[in-house]
Design a protein around this motif. Sequence first.
Motif, short mmCIF file in Angstrom:
data_model
loop_
_atom_site.label_atom_id
_atom_site.label_comp_id
_atom_site.label_asym_id
_atom_site.label_seq_id
_atom_site.Cartn_x
_atom_site.Cartn_y
_atom_site.Cartn_z
N ALA A 43 -2.07 -10.86 10.60
CA ALA A 43 -3.37 -11.07 9.38
C ALA A 43 -3.57 -9.49 8.68
O ALA A 43 -3.85 -9.21 7.35
CB ALA A 43 -3.81 -11.35 9.29
N GLU A 44 -3.63 -8.64 9.91
CA GLU A 44 -4.12 -7.46 8.66
C GLU A 44 -3.19 -6.92 7.95
O GLU A 44 -3.66 -5.54 7.53
CB GLU A 44 -4.99 -6.58 9.76
N GLN A 45 -2.18 -6.75 8.81
CA GLN A 45 -1.21 -6.26 8.20
C GLN A 45 -0.80 -6.72 6.61
O GLN A 45 -0.62 -6.07 5.44
CB GLN A 45 0.36 -5.98 9.18
N GLU A 46 -0.84 -7.92 6.93
CA GLU A 46 -0.81 -8.57 5.47
C GLU A 46 -1.95 -7.70 4.00
O GLU A 46 -2.20 -7.68 2.98
CB GLU A 46 -0.37 -10.14 5.42
N ALA A 47 -3.00 -7.96 5.06
CA ALA A 47 -3.78 -7.68 3.62
C ALA A 47 -3.80 -6.13 3.25
O ALA A 47 -4.26 -5.83 1.91
CB ALA A 47 -4.97 -7.64 4.60
N GLU A 48 -3.99 -5.48 4.23
CA GLU A 48 -3.42 -4.07 3.48
C GLU A 48 -2.33 -3.63 2.94
O GLU A 48 -2.68 -3.35 2.28
CB GLU A 48 -3.12 -2.93 4.96
N LYS A 49 -1.45 -4.86 2.65
CA LYS A 49 -0.34 -4.68 2.34
C LYS A 49 -0.98 -4.54 1.07
O LYS A 49 0.00 -4.45 0.02
CB LYS A 49 0.83 -5.69 2.81
N ARG A 50 -1.77 -6.08 0.84
CA ARG A 50 -2.03 -6.83 -0.84
C ARG A 50 -2.93 -5.60 -1.40
O ARG A 50 -2.48 -5.77 -2.11
CB ARG A 50 -2.81 -7.84 -0.27
N ARG A 51 -4.13 -4.86 -0.56
CA ARG A 51 -4.56 -4.08 -0.86
C ARG A 51 -3.74 -2.88 -1.51
O ARG A 51 -4.53 -2.23 -2.32
CB ARG A 51 -5.84 -3.46 0.11
N GLN A 52 -2.62 -2.33 -0.40
CA GLN A 52 -2.02 -1.17 -1.38
C GLN A 52 -1.25 -1.97 -2.54
O GLN A 52 -1.02 -0.91 -3.45
CB GLN A 52 -1.17 -0.81 0.45
N ALA A 53 -1.05 -3.07 -2.50
CA ALA A 53 -0.05 -3.89 -3.87
C ALA A 53 -0.99 -3.85 -5.03
O ALA A 53 -1.09 -3.10 -6.56
CB ALA A 53 0.36 -4.83 -3.36
N GLU A 54 -2.32 -4.65 -4.87
CA GLU A 54 -3.28 -4.51 -6.00
C GLU A 54 -4.10 -2.72 -6.22
O GLU A 54 -4.19 -2.80 -7.42
CB GLU A 54 -4.64 -4.94 -5.16
N SER A 55 -4.00 -1.91 -5.16
CA SER A 55 -4.46 0.10 -5.71
C SER A 55 -3.38 -0.19 -6.32
O SER A 55 -3.31 0.52 -7.25
CB SER A 55 -4.35 0.38 -4.34
N GLN A 56 -1.82 -0.07 -6.31
CA GLN A 56 -0.78 0.17 -6.95
C GLN A 56 -0.55 -0.34 -8.29
O GLN A 56 -0.81 0.61 -9.74
CB GLN A 56 0.15 -0.23 -6.05
N MET A 57 -1.15 -1.53 -8.75
CA MET A 57 -0.96 -2.10 -9.80
C MET A 57 -2.42 -1.85 -10.17
O MET A 57 -2.07 -1.41 -11.01
CB MET A 57 -1.70 -3.72 -9.96
N GLU A 58 -3.16 -1.54 -9.67
CA GLU A 58 -4.59 -0.36 -10.46
C GLU A 58 -4.48 0.49 -11.13
O GLU A 58 -4.70 0.53 -12.64
CB GLU A 58 -6.08 -0.99 -9.68
#
Length: 119
Positions: A45-60
Amino acid sequence: QEAEKRRQAESQMEAQQAAVIAEMQQAKQQQALSTKAAEDAKIKAEQEAEKRRQAESQMEAQQAAVIAEMQQAKKQQALSAKAAEDAKIKAEQEAEKRRQAESQMEAKQAAAIAEMQQA
């Protein structure tokens, strides 16, 4: 016979104790597996959350880049429009100067013709 009954009772008690110990060990093992599964799920779950954060950061970051690019294009368009407006005004001023020069030249020619006719 008493001794035999005691041995059988002791044997039964030892068997029950062994069964309880085995059951406790099994429960302990099951708890360890459950704890490991919970820990694995938490890590995933932590890895998935980190992937999501990275994807959101990249999108931003991509959105910010697109916005900056659009602002730059808008600024460039405004500069181009200003340059075109300035060129139009300059051309109109040049045309007006030519008209005035032609008008002055025609007036001088007319004056020269009139002067020649008088003479």
